[in-house]
Enzyme design. Structure first.
Site, PDB file in Angstrom:
ATOM      1  N   HIS A 135      48.154  48.511  41.541  1.00 51.87           N
ATOM      2  CA  HIS A 135      46.867  49.100  41.156  1.00 51.87           C
ATOM      3  C   HIS A 135      46.368  49.915  42.352  1.00 51.87           C
ATOM      4  O   HIS A 135      46.672  49.580  43.504  1.00 51.87           O
ATOM      5  CB  HIS A 135      45.902  47.946  40.855  1.00 51.87           C
ATOM      6  CG  HIS A 135      44.567  48.349  40.327  1.00 51.87           C
ATOM      7  ND1 HIS A 135      43.563  48.808  41.135  1.00 51.87           N
ATOM      8  CD2 HIS A 135      44.067  48.359  39.064  1.00 51.87           C
ATOM      9  CE1 HIS A 135      42.492  49.066  40.392  1.00 51.87           C
ATOM     10  NE2 HIS A 135      42.781  48.809  39.131  1.00 51.87           N
ATOM     11  N   GLN A 215      45.414  40.005  37.863  1.00 48.61           N
ATOM     12  CA  GLN A 215      45.837  39.787  36.478  1.00 48.61           C
ATOM     13  C   GLN A 215      46.536  38.444  36.283  1.00 48.61           C
ATOM     14  O   GLN A 215      46.967  38.149  35.167  1.00 48.61           O
ATOM     15  CB  GLN A 215      46.795  40.911  36.033  1.00 48.61           C
ATOM     16  CG  GLN A 215      46.191  42.284  36.017  1.00 48.61           C
ATOM     17  CD  GLN A 215      45.121  42.468  34.940  1.00 48.61           C
ATOM     18  OE1 GLN A 215      44.997  41.673  34.026  1.00 48.61           O
ATOM     19  NE2 GLN A 215      44.335  43.516  35.071  1.00 48.61           N
TER      20      GLN A 215
HETATM   21  N1  C6P Z   1      42.296  46.312  36.747  1.00 55.35           N
HETATM   22  C1  C6P Z   1      42.385  47.176  34.490  1.00 55.35           C
HETATM   23  O1  C6P Z   1      41.874  47.668  33.470  1.00 55.35           O
HETATM   24  P1  C6P Z   1      38.472  44.809  40.484  1.00 55.35           P
HETATM   25  O2  C6P Z   1      38.091  46.144  39.872  1.00 55.35           O
HETATM   26  O3  C6P Z   1      38.202  44.768  41.954  1.00 55.35           O
HETATM   27  O4  C6P Z   1      37.917  43.644  39.740  1.00 55.35           O
HETATM   28  O5  C6P Z   1      40.067  44.693  40.283  1.00 55.35           O
HETATM   29  C2  C6P Z   1      40.927  45.707  40.747  1.00 55.35           C
HETATM   30  C3  C6P Z   1      42.318  45.424  40.322  1.00 55.35           C
HETATM   31  C4  C6P Z   1      43.262  45.128  41.289  1.00 55.35           C
HETATM   32  N2  C6P Z   1      44.520  44.791  40.959  1.00 55.35           N
HETATM   33  C5  C6P Z   1      44.915  44.733  39.674  1.00 55.35           C
HETATM   34  C6  C6P Z   1      46.318  44.317  39.357  1.00 55.35           C
HETATM   35  C7  C6P Z   1      44.019  45.033  38.656  1.00 55.35           C
HETATM   36  O6  C6P Z   1      44.422  44.968  37.383  1.00 55.35           O
HETATM   37  C8  C6P Z   1      42.684  45.408  38.983  1.00 55.35           C
HETATM   38  C9  C6P Z   1      41.713  45.810  37.910  1.00 55.35           C
HETATM   39  C10 C6P Z   1      41.492  46.685  35.598  1.00 55.35           C
HETATM   40  O7  C6P Z   1      43.604  47.075  34.616  1.00 55.35           O
HETATM   41  C11 C6P Z   1      40.396  47.657  35.904  1.00 55.35           C
HETATM   42  S1  C6P Z   1      40.975  49.128  36.634  1.00 55.35           S
END
Ligand code: C6P
Length: 419
Positions: A135, A215
């Protein structure tokens, strides 16, 4: 190809899906005149009534600041806030609450480690290793520190099924490698990564490693002591908790060595203009008034998810994954992106040349909420040669009937766009 599942036979004996869905008031609402089919759980999960109640009760009856007052309410809020930290410690099986730092979420946790742990250790010419399926939250913080320190990022490749080629770590690591950061479960492909192997390889080479658990905590239990990772981070909102709260686990020996990430109230023991003495762990990393209600809500969310039982959760989610994969892969013009052997209940797909946003909009008309786009993983989209995908991500409260509605909506979309 799997056999089509019989929807009427549930392998779960102690899992009343109807009752579980009643715990989530939002699941009974209508969207665009249709019952909501919420399949965007990887973006954020829905909240059970117990979490909503605990937030309301906190503001109605217990609101106060923590670690500051001597009065009744402050004491009560502090106890609730610290009890929630204990729940997180037990949930991750960390050794001590000193190793649990409240953060806004995964993003802030990774930025904290990048700035307080890695940056001071990084010199010109060094490198940090991440994977191709990260991500953006596990890419950009490393780019920022690497730019500042004239270091570089190396990439663990993946294969066409969306599986991590973890063995290539052996070739990537060199004497200039200072840190490794890898996602546990890919948010855009659903791949469950062999993080045990990644951690073992990292440690054989004396390199600390962070696991992005954004996740993963919602799909299965995590034991940071067994994993032996150096850092682990997750967001509360993806596991039935409120937004704006998450936790960073770090080994105590590392956290002790690290300078604070931010300065302010609560992270100090004593301040003079000449010298400030920082607070003990974990407070050294928690400057300012924290998200108190969020922390308490997260503690309740963890209790709730654990009361469902991970075995039940696994069985239901695997059933949904298998059924949705089977249904979608049978539709002409639909291609699933991310076909790893070891997957969580996330199904990303493209429909011929139809733009992912158009797919998302058509599904929305049918009450089906999916995420459409690059899912903050643009390097993954580049690798598969697509601008984006539609992503259906399932939680334990989703049903096989909802997969049928998704299937029908996808077929309808294909008719509208391709005739
Ligand atoms: N993924 C998705 O729709 P935050 O925004 O800090 O709570 O999480 C960030 C983040 C980091 N790593 C992974 C593997 C993620 O999936 C996410 C957040 C969401 O897939 C929002 S972009």
């Amino acid at each position: 190809m799997h056999q089509v599942l019989n929807k009427n036979i549930s392998p779960l004996k102690n899992f009343d899906i109807k009752k579980i869905r009643e715990d989530f008031p939002i699941l009974s609402r209508m969207v665009n005149g249709k019952p909501l089919v919420y399949l965007d759980n990887a973006a954020t999960s829905q909240k059970p009534q117990v979490v909503i109640d605990v937030l309301q009760n906190y503001y109605q009856n217990e609101n106060s600041n923590v670690h500051r007052g001597v009065h009744f309410l402050s004491d009560r809020a502090t106890n609730l806030y610290e009890e929630a930290r204990e729940k997180i410690q037990k949930f991750l099986n960390a050794k001590s609450t000193k190793e649990i730092i409240y953060v806004r979420g995964t993003t802030e946790g990774i930025n904290l480690v990048a700035n307080s742990f890695v940056k001071p250790r990084l010199n010109e010419g060094d490198n940090i290793i991440v994977s191709l399926m990260e991500h953006h939250a596990n890419v950009v913080p490393w780019q920022l520190v690497c730019d500042e320190k004239k270091a570089k990022i190396k990439i663990i490749p993946i294969n066409k099924k969306g599986e991590l080629l973890v063995d290539s770590l052996h070739g990537l690591i060199d004497e200039k490698t200072k840190f490794i950061s890898v996602v546990h479960i890919s948010n855009s492909l659903g791949t469950i990564n062999p993080i045990n192997e990644a951690i073992e390889i990292a440690h054989k080479n004396n390199i600390p490693i962070l696991i992005d658990g954004a996740q993963s905590v919602c799909h299965g239990s995590v034991d940071v002591q067994k994993l032996d990772c150096d850092f682990f981070v997750f967001s509360g909102h993806k596991i039935c908790g409120p937004t704006g709260i998450g936790a960073l686990y770090g080994k105590e020996k590392w956290l002790e060595e690290m300078p604070p990430y931010q300065g302010g109230g609560d992270m100090i023991l004593q301040v003079t203009f000449e010298k400030t003495i920082y607070n003990d762990l974990p407070y050294k990393f928690e400057a300012g008034t924290p998200n108190i209600s969020g922390a308490i809500g997260l503690g309740t969310a963890l209790d709730y998810v654990q009361s469902i039982g991970y075995e039940n959760l696994h069985t239901q989610e695997n059933l949904l994954l298998k059924y949705a994969t089977e249904k979608l892969s049978k539709i002409d013009k639909v291609q699933i992106i991310g076909t790893a052997d070891n997957k969580a209940s996330i199904v990303s797909f493209v429909m011929a040349d139809i733009h992912a946003h158009d797919v998302g909009t058509i599904l929305d008309q049918e009450g089906v909420a999916v995420r459409a786009g690059h899912h903050c993983t643009q390097p993954v989209m580049d690798y598969f040669g697509v601008p984006g995908t539609a992503r259906a991500s399932f939680s334990f409260y989703n049903t096989l009937e909802e997969v049928d509605i998704l299937e029908d909506a996808v077929k309808k979309g294909i008719k509208i766009f391709l005739g």
